[in-house]
Design an enzyme around this catalytic site. Structure first.
Site, PDB file in Angstrom:
ATOM      1  N   SER A 152      46.188  68.507  72.280  1.00  0.00           N
ATOM      2  CA  SER A 152      46.763  67.163  72.291  1.00  0.00           C
ATOM      3  C   SER A 152      46.571  66.495  73.644  1.00  0.00           C
ATOM      4  CB  SER A 152      48.231  67.223  71.881  1.00  0.00           C
ATOM      5  OG  SER A 152      48.750  65.938  71.644  1.00  0.00           O
ATOM      6  N   ASP A 297      46.428  59.140  72.429  1.00  0.00           N
ATOM      7  CA  ASP A 297      46.233  60.319  73.268  1.00  0.00           C
ATOM      8  C   ASP A 297      44.943  61.000  72.806  1.00  0.00           C
ATOM      9  OD1 ASP A 297      47.167  61.297  70.838  1.00  0.00           O
ATOM     10  OD2 ASP A 297      48.356  62.893  71.751  1.00  0.00           O
ATOM     11  N   ASP A 299      43.911  63.522  71.015  1.00  0.00           N
ATOM     12  CA  ASP A 299      43.645  63.906  69.624  1.00  0.00           C
ATOM     13  C   ASP A 299      44.138  62.856  68.638  1.00  0.00           C
ATOM     14  OD1 ASP A 299      46.370  64.503  70.022  1.00  0.00           O
ATOM     15  OD2 ASP A 299      46.336  66.073  68.485  1.00  0.00           O
ATOM     16  N   ASP A 301      46.939  61.596  67.688  1.00  0.00           N
ATOM     17  CA  ASP A 301      48.126  61.658  66.835  1.00  0.00           C
ATOM     18  C   ASP A 301      49.287  60.846  67.418  1.00  0.00           C
ATOM     19  OD1 ASP A 301      48.817  63.388  68.905  1.00  0.00           O
ATOM     20  OD2 ASP A 301      49.542  64.997  67.588  1.00  0.00           O
TER      21      ASP A 301
END
Length: 551
Positions: A152, A297, A299, A301
């Site tokens: 992440s 961010d 990734d 999500d």
């Protein structure tokens, strides 16, 4: 001082089993230095095993059981395969996604080979893609589980391994400990059967996700000048296609951050909440006279939003974006349960009640929010929003971004802004202002000692407000399972929640104050409430630092 013999032997055995030339050479170099009596991090590399929990695995890349590497990932995959087999999913499909971090593709391939070797069908996403697309694919493809290789918004030296079960939600207890037990029982890697690298999923799964997200936007205004940054992550292409399909003009993209780069060269920490992370985007927005800045961010999500104000550009807090999205969906007539984590603002509950919709608080994390029965919308203050739980039972920075843009375009067409909408919400429900205080500890043993002290001797006032109620969340409540935390209810609707961080050596305090907005003709009531709220939050923070944490 030479490293202990048993540690040397343990490291040699690990190196002999490691299939990766790079980490094997890295460990052999550390071993050689340790044998010469030089100071090394060998003991830390072997200080236990990287813990598998509800967030799966996450840690620094490197050799040894306390790092992210091919040995640790292979064992995790084998443990997950054993769990799935033991819970009645033998022969099912497991879909595997990966981001653009160092070794994500390698870890995905290892996972696929272990799954096929264990008799499962491994479906591998076609390229680096956002985490919510993996969550979407699990249910869309009818899989028994899903794995996303990502850390992440962690620093560039980290990677991680996130596990979902067939309902498309992240794992929760007891599945995490049951998988961890099976990981611990995995024998020598050489004894694990390995199959092929699985089947690459066709691009049609990406197209179905893109269309599903784009369809969330209803007909309406689309005039909006946007600046966007994926922060060197994997969201860029996905966001561009969704915006185009939904009818928006292409955003101005921060060129230096446009393409995936696992080293994140322009930011010290690839999290849009961190100071400085959004500076390039806001500078571009000022240059282009943009209406809005949006970001993901790495990734994708999470979604961050910045708006222009009298002093330049201002990042909206996660609670503000959560309120805007809830306002938007409630205005559309979205029915069902509106949910947020306990550390998020209490405002959502009031908005849902006013619209005649149920509301639920959960423990921190989308592993809990995604499981709320009849979920219509869920969010947590750390920039995570679930806007389409029918298709993605996890936070999704792409769908949240689209709906924020839709709301901003509607407001612009009416001669208004997102700030104006926030002011409307404050007038109706009171100004809900939130803040966070993080206290870092050098000695990890000080964290439970601090929590024990705050339980046994809680403060009686904070920021001049009486502490009217203390709840020990470790005992659970009528609606929440036990978790390590304390909730202080203060006078005048204020609140403080104190909990240890799950990922860092910190204790985190989540603050909220509620200030009624005085009715007036010139609209200054909200501004006055904001000034009052800022002062009250500062006073509570000062008391927490001084009284609760000893300065």
């Amino acid at each position: 001082m030479t490293a202990p013999t048993d540690l040397i032997e343990q490291a040699r055995a690990w190196a002999a089993e490691d299939p990766d030339e790079q980490t094997r050479a890295e460990l052999e170099a550390v071993l050689a230095a340790a044998e010469r009596g030089e100071e090394t991090d060998l003991a830390d590399r072997f200080a236990g095993t990287l813990e598998f929990g509800t967030a799966g695995l996450r840690g620094a890349l490197g050799a040894g059981p306390n790092r992210m590497n091919r040995v640790v990932v292979t064992r995790a995959a084998a443990g997950l395969a054993a769990y799935l087999r033991d819970t009645g999913h033998s022969g099912g499909s497991v879909v595997i996604g990966f981001d653009a971090r160092h070794n994500s593709d390698v870890f995905a391939r290892d996972t696929a080979e272990i799954m096929t070797g264990a008799g499962f069908k491994a479906l591998v996403m076609p390229r680096t893609l956002p985490t919510p697309l993996l969550a979407f694919a699990i249910r869309e493809l009818g899989c028994a589980a899903g794995v996303m290789v990502t850390a992440s918004h962690n620093p560039p030296q980290d990677n991680g391994y996130k596990v979902y079960l067939g309902d498309g939600s992240q794992i929760v207890p007891p599945a995490d400990s049951e998988i961890a037990d099976r990981i611990a029982a995995v024998g020598p890697l050489a004894d694990l059967p390995r199959g092929d690298s699985g089947t690459v999923v066709g691009e049609e799964i990406v197209d179905r996700y893109l269309d599903t997200v784009a369809e969330l936007a209803e007909d309406g205004p689309r005039d909006l000048t946007l600046v966007y940054t994926p922060l060197h992550g994997v969201g860029g292409t996905t966001v561009a296609q969704v915006l185009e399909t939904a009818g928006f003009d292409a955003p101005y993209v921060v060129e230096q951050q446009e393409h995936p780069d696992p080293d994140f060269p322009t930011v010290s920490f690839p999290n849009p909440e961190e100071p400085g992370a959004m500076d390039l985007a806001m500078a571009l927005a000022a240059e282009k006279r943009a209406d809005l800045v949006v970001a993901n961010d790495p990734d994708a999500d999470r979604c961050a939003v910045a708006v222009p104000d009298a002093h330049g550009w201002r990042m909206l807090r996660g609670d503000e974006v959560g309120a805007l999205l809830a306002h938007h969906l409630l205005a559309r007539g979205r029915t069902g349960t509106y949910a947020n984590s306990i550390v998020s603002s209490s405002l959502l509950g009031k908005m849902a009640a006013a619209a005649g919709q149920p509301h639920e608080e959960t423990l921190t994390g989308f592993k809990w929010i995604g499981r709320v029965e009849g979920l219509a919308f869920g969010y947590e203050e750390a920039l995570g929003y679930c806007c389409d739980p029918e298709h993605v039972k996890d936070k999704d920075g792409v769908s949240a971004l689209l709906l924020v843009c839709e709301l901003a375009a509607q407001a612009k067409a009416a001669g208004r802004t997102l700030t104006d909408i926030l002011d409307d919400i404050a007038r109706e429900h009171g100004l809900h202002a939130t803040d966070q205080l993080s206290v870092r500890f050098e000695d990890l043993s000080d964290i439970p000692a601090t929590m024990d002290r705050l339980r046994s001797a809680p403060p009686t006032t904070l920021g001049g407000l009486a502490v009217e109620r203390v709840e020990d969340l470790s005992e659970g409540t009528a609606t929440l399972p036990p978790t390590d935390g304390l909730r202080y209810s203060l006078a005048e609707g204020a609140r403080v929640i104190v909990r240890p961080s799950g990922t860092e050596p910190k204790v985190k305090c989540y603050l909220e104050v509620v200030i009624p907005v005085e009715a007036d003709s010139d609209g200054g009531g909200v501004d006055a409430a904001r000034i009052s709220a800022a002062g009250r939050l500062d006073a509570i923070t000062a008391d927490l630092r001084g009284t609760a944490f000893g300065g």
